[in-house]
Design a protein around this motif. Structure first.
Motif, short mmCIF file in Angstrom:
data_model
loop_
_atom_site.label_atom_id
_atom_site.label_comp_id
_atom_site.label_asym_id
_atom_site.label_seq_id
_atom_site.Cartn_x
_atom_site.Cartn_y
_atom_site.Cartn_z
N VAL A 46 0.84 -1.20 0.00
CA VAL A 46 0.00 0.00 0.00
C VAL A 46 0.87 1.25 0.00
CG1 VAL A 46 -1.70 1.33 1.32
CG2 VAL A 46 -1.94 -1.16 1.12
N ALA A 47 1.95 1.23 0.81
CA ALA A 47 2.85 2.39 0.85
C ALA A 47 3.53 2.62 -0.50
CB ALA A 47 3.90 2.18 1.94
N ALA A 48 3.93 1.53 -1.17
CA ALA A 48 4.57 1.65 -2.48
C ALA A 48 3.61 2.25 -3.50
CB ALA A 48 5.06 0.28 -2.95
N THR A 49 2.38 1.73 -3.52
CA THR A 49 1.39 2.24 -4.47
C THR A 49 1.04 3.69 -4.14
OG1 THR A 49 0.50 0.00 -4.65
CG2 THR A 49 -0.85 1.78 -5.54
N GLY A 50 0.95 4.00 -2.86
CA GLY A 50 0.67 5.37 -2.45
C GLY A 50 1.76 6.32 -2.91
N ALA A 74 -4.19 -2.52 -3.91
CA ALA A 74 -3.03 -3.03 -3.17
C ALA A 74 -3.43 -3.64 -1.84
CB ALA A 74 -2.03 -1.89 -2.94
N VAL A 75 -4.62 -3.28 -1.36
CA VAL A 75 -5.15 -3.91 -0.14
C VAL A 75 -5.98 -5.14 -0.47
CG1 VAL A 75 -6.59 -3.57 1.89
CG2 VAL A 75 -5.19 -1.67 1.05
N VAL A 76 -6.84 -4.99 -1.47
CA VAL A 76 -7.82 -6.04 -1.76
C VAL A 76 -7.18 -7.26 -2.42
CG1 VAL A 76 -9.87 -6.60 -3.14
CG2 VAL A 76 -9.71 -4.40 -1.94
N ILE A 77 -6.25 -7.03 -3.36
CA ILE A 77 -5.66 -8.16 -4.11
C ILE A 77 -4.93 -9.16 -3.22
CG2 ILE A 77 -3.89 -8.76 -5.82
CD1 ILE A 77 -4.81 -6.34 -7.43
N PRO A 78 -4.00 -8.71 -2.34
CA PRO A 78 -3.35 -9.70 -1.47
C PRO A 78 -4.34 -10.44 -0.59
CG PRO A 78 -2.13 -7.64 -1.47
CD PRO A 78 -3.43 -7.38 -2.17
N TRP A 84 -4.80 -14.52 -0.70
CA TRP A 84 -4.56 -15.34 0.49
C TRP A 84 -5.81 -16.09 0.92
CZ3 TRP A 84 -1.79 -10.56 2.83
CH2 TRP A 84 -0.48 -10.50 2.34
N TYR A 85 -6.96 -15.44 0.80
CA TYR A 85 -8.22 -16.11 1.15
C TYR A 85 -8.46 -17.30 0.22
CZ TYR A 85 -13.17 -17.01 1.92
OH TYR A 85 -14.36 -17.61 2.19
N ALA A 86 -8.24 -17.08 -1.06
CA ALA A 86 -8.45 -18.16 -2.03
C ALA A 86 -7.50 -19.33 -1.78
CB ALA A 86 -8.27 -17.64 -3.45
N MET A 111 3.28 -9.53 -7.32
CA MET A 111 3.60 -9.32 -8.73
C MET A 111 2.43 -8.67 -9.47
SD MET A 111 6.72 -10.15 -9.37
CE MET A 111 7.00 -9.29 -7.81
N LEU A 112 1.21 -9.06 -9.12
CA LEU A 112 0.05 -8.45 -9.78
C LEU A 112 -0.06 -6.97 -9.41
CD1 LEU A 112 -2.45 -8.62 -11.51
CD2 LEU A 112 -3.71 -9.53 -9.54
N VAL A 113 0.15 -6.65 -8.13
CA VAL A 113 0.12 -5.25 -7.72
C VAL A 113 1.24 -4.48 -8.41
CG1 VAL A 113 0.46 -3.68 -5.76
CG2 VAL A 113 -0.99 -5.70 -5.50
N ALA A 114 2.41 -5.09 -8.54
CA ALA A 114 3.53 -4.42 -9.22
C ALA A 114 3.17 -4.11 -10.67
CB ALA A 114 4.78 -5.28 -9.15
N LEU A 115 2.54 -5.06 -11.36
CA LEU A 115 2.15 -4.83 -12.75
C LEU A 115 1.11 -3.72 -12.85
CD1 LEU A 115 1.95 -8.51 -14.06
CD2 LEU A 115 3.59 -6.76 -14.76
N ILE A 116 0.15 -3.70 -11.91
CA ILE A 116 -0.84 -2.62 -11.89
C ILE A 116 -0.16 -1.28 -11.68
CG2 ILE A 116 -2.75 -1.64 -10.55
CD1 ILE A 116 -3.71 -4.50 -10.07
#
Length: 295
Positions: free
Chosen positions: A224-228, A249-253, A257-259, A278-283
């Motif tokens: 979240v800090a990186a995306t911010g 960045a909050v919802v994806i991880p 993890w839930y899945a 990696m998905l957040v990084a690509l976004i």
């Protein structure tokens, strides 16, 4: 009468060579290697590198990832064998340690050589990123500062990409900081699947010292800090898309993890945390390259 088939010695050599190549690919940590190389290539395209420059950036980053991945599996071979990691080609004996050592050395030399075709400052940053990552492999992996090499190497990545442009323009501080935060988050997420094995083999990096729950919170907080930093760092007010990226960045991880907890695959390692990073990084990179010129 059925025709006889002569077994040619060359067939055995081809089979061994194919097995070795496949083993090297698997030992290179192909998923993160592909992800980091893709991120670097997208960033290079987004900041205005010509096709040749994009190719040079991608090849340099790929060579660096190969060097680090092969070195990691080489140094961890005994530990991997002790915990029965049959997915690790070096530990399983699919590819020899000598072969992996030579490949890692050649990849490290290729990293420096490729980076040297850009600008001297960019080559320095690429070399620093490589050396930092190798220092994680040994000796910092099992120390309280295990997160530092990740932060340095990830921070050096956009620095190299920007500085590789003609004239070597200075990379924005917020971009370097965001990448360093992303790298730190990747470290906490990447270690999560290996907590049990690491405990058996004496690996005690920072994530192990704060535990699985603390590492999950650290990974999400750092993402979240990186995306911010990417959203709020550039001049001007944040866009709606940028704010949505922070939420992602909050919802994806959490979703990954839930899945992974509700639908685990038998015998599979829980790699959802790293894939979420990696998905957040690509976004984040897509957000960057569509938000306007960075340098």
């Amino acid at each position: 009468m059925a025709p006889s088939v002569t077994r040619l010695p060359g067939n055995d050599q081809t089979s061994v060579m194919s097995s070795t190549v496949l083993g090297l690919v698997r030992a290179s940590h192909p998923e993160p290697t592909a992800a980091v190389t893709t991120v670097a290539g997208l960033l290079a395209a987004g900041i205005g590198h010509p096709p040749g420059g994009i190719a040079t950036v991608a090849l340099t980053v790929a060579a660096s990832q190969f060097a680090v991945g092969w070195t990691n599996d080489l140094l961890d071979a005994d530990r991997d064998a002790a915990v029965g990691r049959t997915d690790k080609p070096v530990a399983a004996g699919v590819v020899s340690r000598r072969t992996v050592a030579v490949a890692a050395a050649l990849a490290a030399v290729a990293t420096v050589a490729l980076a040297s075709t850009t600008t001297p400052t960019a080559a320095l940053w690429a070399t620093i990123g490589l050396l930092s990552a190798l220092l994680y492999d040994w000796p910092l992996k099992s120390t309280p500062v295990s997160v530092v090499p990740y932060a340095i190497s990830f921070g050096a990545l956009p620095g190299f990409v920007v500085l590789a442009l003609p004239g070597a323009p200075a990379p924005p501080a917020w971009l370097i900081g965001a990448a360093a935060l992303l790298g730190a988050g990747a470290h906490f997420a990447n270690v999560l699947p290996d907590f049990a094995d690491d405990a058996r083999t004496g690996v005690r990096g920072l994530p192990h010292r704060i535990g699985p729950a603390g590492s999950r919170y650290a990974a999400v907080g750092l993402l979240v800090a990186a995306t911010g930093a990417l959203v709020l760092g550039p001049p001007g007010p944040p866009s709606g898309v940028g704010l949505a990226a922070i939420a992602a960045a909050v919802v994806i991880p959490a979703g990954f993890w839930y899945a992974s907890r509700t639908s685990p695959r038998a015998g599979a390692r829980p790699v959802a945390a790293f894939r979420a990073v990696m998905l957040v990084a690509l976004i984040d990179v897509v957000l960057l390259v569509t938000s306007g010129r960075l340098v």
